[in-house]
Scaffold this active site. Structure first.
Site, PDB file in Angstrom:
ATOM      1  N   HIS A  46       0.656  -1.001  -0.190  1.00 47.42           N
ATOM      2  CA  HIS A  46      -0.236   0.179  -0.210  1.00 47.42           C
ATOM      3  C   HIS A  46       0.856   0.895  -0.278  1.00 47.42           C
ATOM      4  CE1 HIS A  46       1.063  -0.298   4.310  1.00 47.42           C
ATOM      5  NE2 HIS A  46       0.657   0.737   4.286  1.00 47.42           N
ATOM      6  N   HIS A  59       1.800   4.297   1.632  1.00 50.69           N
ATOM      7  CA  HIS A  59       2.197   5.018   2.785  1.00 50.69           C
ATOM      8  C   HIS A  59       3.175   4.495   2.842  1.00 50.69           C
ATOM      9  CE1 HIS A  59      -1.743   3.959   5.675  1.00 50.69           C
ATOM     10  NE2 HIS A  59      -2.277   4.939   4.496  1.00 50.69           N
ATOM     11  N   ASP A 111       6.080   4.390   4.773  1.00 46.63           N
ATOM     12  CA  ASP A 111       6.808   3.624   6.537  1.00 46.63           C
ATOM     13  C   ASP A 111       6.357   1.878   5.226  1.00 46.63           C
ATOM     14  OD1 ASP A 111       3.600   3.276   6.262  1.00 46.63           O
ATOM     15  OD2 ASP A 111       4.634   2.470   8.222  1.00 46.63           O
ATOM     16  N   HIS A 112       6.132   2.362   3.403  1.00 47.41           N
ATOM     17  CA  HIS A 112       5.807   0.736   3.301  1.00 47.41           C
ATOM     18  C   HIS A 112       7.012   1.268   1.733  1.00 47.41           C
ATOM     19  CE1 HIS A 112       3.380  -1.495   5.705  1.00 47.41           C
ATOM     20  NE2 HIS A 112       3.599   0.025   6.090  1.00 47.41           N
ATOM     21  N   HIS A 144      -7.446  -0.530   5.978  1.00 50.91           N
ATOM     22  CA  HIS A 144      -6.554   0.272   6.381  1.00 50.91           C
ATOM     23  C   HIS A 144      -6.458   1.324   5.350  1.00 50.91           C
ATOM     24  CE1 HIS A 144      -2.598   1.731   8.388  1.00 50.91           C
ATOM     25  NE2 HIS A 144      -1.969   1.392   7.099  1.00 50.91           N
ATOM     26  N   ASP A 152      -0.167  -3.446   6.760  1.00 52.34           N
ATOM     27  CA  ASP A 152      -1.230  -3.064   7.091  1.00 52.34           C
ATOM     28  C   ASP A 152      -2.468  -4.115   7.516  1.00 52.34           C
ATOM     29  OD1 ASP A 152       1.490  -2.274   8.047  1.00 52.34           O
ATOM     30  OD2 ASP A 152       0.713   0.622   8.005  1.00 52.34           O
ATOM     31  N   HIS A 196       4.697  -4.802  10.765  1.00 56.93           N
ATOM     32  CA  HIS A 196       5.452  -4.046  12.117  1.00 56.93           C
ATOM     33  C   HIS A 196       5.199  -4.606  12.209  1.00 56.93           C
ATOM     34  CE1 HIS A 196       4.471   0.174  11.035  1.00 56.93           C
ATOM     35  NE2 HIS A 196       3.648   0.077   9.906  1.00 56.93           N
TER      36      HIS A 196
END
Ligand code: ZN
Length: 248
Positions: free
Chosen positions: A59, A61, A63-64, A117, A140, A178
Site C-alpha cells: 500500500h 504509505h 513507511d512501506h 487500512h 498493514d 509492523h
C-alpha cells in the site's frame, strides 16, 4: 517453495525478503528504507547467487514504499503494486488487482484486494511455503493479534479482508508490516481474558521481545485462536473492537 526473511527497518516496520529456492529468484516487499534493505539483499545474493527480481508493494504509505525507486534503480527489480493506487504509488512496472498472479521464479503469488487500512491495499499469497503452508504478505491489514487502523476503509471492508485470510490453511505464515505484537497482546488480553491460547501466546511474545527478537512471521492457526479481530464473528463486533483499540 518461497522462503520469507524479515528485514527490520525504520522504527518498527518489517520489509520481507522472499526467495524462491528452486529458481534463485528474489523479491523485496515494502522496501521503505534503503540501507538495511540493501544490506539484507546483498548478503543474501552474496551467499546464494541470483539477483533481486521484484519489489512488491502492499500500500501507498511512505513507511512501506519510500525506498522503492532506489531499490529498483540499484537492482533493476520490477515494481508491482495495486492498480487502484497507481496514482499514489511509485511508478509501477506492473499493476495488479484482485485475482492477478505474480510469478517469482517457479512460485506464483495470488493477489487479494484487501481494503480497510487503505482503499487500495493489496496482499500477496504464495501457497507454497515452508512447513506445508503458504506465505502471506499482508502489509498493514492483518497484524499478529491485531489489524490495521481503518484510515480509509470501512469495518465491513476490513471484515471481508480478514475473512479472506481466515480461509487460508492454518500453517500459513503471516508476514505483516509492523512489530506491534506485544502492544496488540495487551489489548487482546483485555477483551478476551479467558482465552488460554492467547495467554500462552502472549507469554511467548513477551519472552521474544525481552530478548529483542521478532515475533513474526506468526502462524495463521495461532491468529485464528488468539487474534480478536480475526475472531470477530460479524462486522459490528469488528467495528466495536477497532474503535475500542483506537482509544486503548
Ligand atoms: Zn499503512
Amino acid at each position: 517453495m518461497i522462503k520469507a526473511t524479515l528485514v527490520p527497518i525504520l522504527q518498527d516496520n518489517y520489509a520481507w525478503l522472499l526467495h524462491d529456492e528452486e529458481s534463485g529468484c528474489r523479491a523485496i516487499v515494502d522496501p521503505a528504507e534503503v540501507d538495511p534493505v540493501v544490506r539484507a539483499i546483498d548478503a543474501a545474493i552474496g551467499s546464494g547467487g541470483g539477483k533481486l527480481d521484484l519489489n512488491l508493494l502492499t500500500h501507498h504509505h511512505s513507511d512501506h514504499i519510500a525506498g522503492t525507486d532506489a531499490i529498483r534503480e540499484r537492482y533493476g527489480a520490477r515494481v508491482v503494486g495495486a492498480k487502484a493506487d497507481a496514482h499514489r504509488l511509485p511508478s509501477l512496472d506492473r499493476q495488479v488487482s484482485e485475482g492477478s498472479e505474480v510469478d517469482l521464479g517457479a512460485a506464483t503469488a495470488r493477489v487479494f484486494e484487501t481494503p480497510g487500512h487503505t482503499r487500495g491495499h493489496v496482499s500477496y499469497y504464495f501457497p507454497d511455503g515452508p512447513g506445508g503452508g503458504g506465505v502471506l504478505l499482508c502489509g498493514d491489514t492483518l497484524f499478529s493479534l491485531g489489524c490495521g487502523r481503518l484510515l480509509e476503509g470501512t469495518p465491513a471492508e476490513m471484515f471481508n479482508s480478514l475473512a479472506r485470510f481466515a480461509a487460508l490453511p492454518g500453517e500459513t505464515l503471516v508476514c505483516c508490516g509492523h512489530e506491534y505484537t506485544e502492544s496488540n497482546a495487551r489489548f487482546a488480553l483485555h477483551v478476551d481474558p479467558g482465552n488460554a491460547d492467547l495467554r500462552a501466546y502472549a507469554e511467548r511474545v513477551k519472552e521474544l521481545r525481552a530478548k529483542g527478537l521478532p515475533t513474526l512471521p506468526s502462524r495463521l492457526s495461532d491468529e485464528l485462536e488468539c487474534n480478536p479481530f480475526l475472531r470477530a464473528g460479524d462486522v459490528a463486533t469488528l467495528a466495536d473492537l477497532r474503535s475500542r483499540k483506537d482509544r486503548f
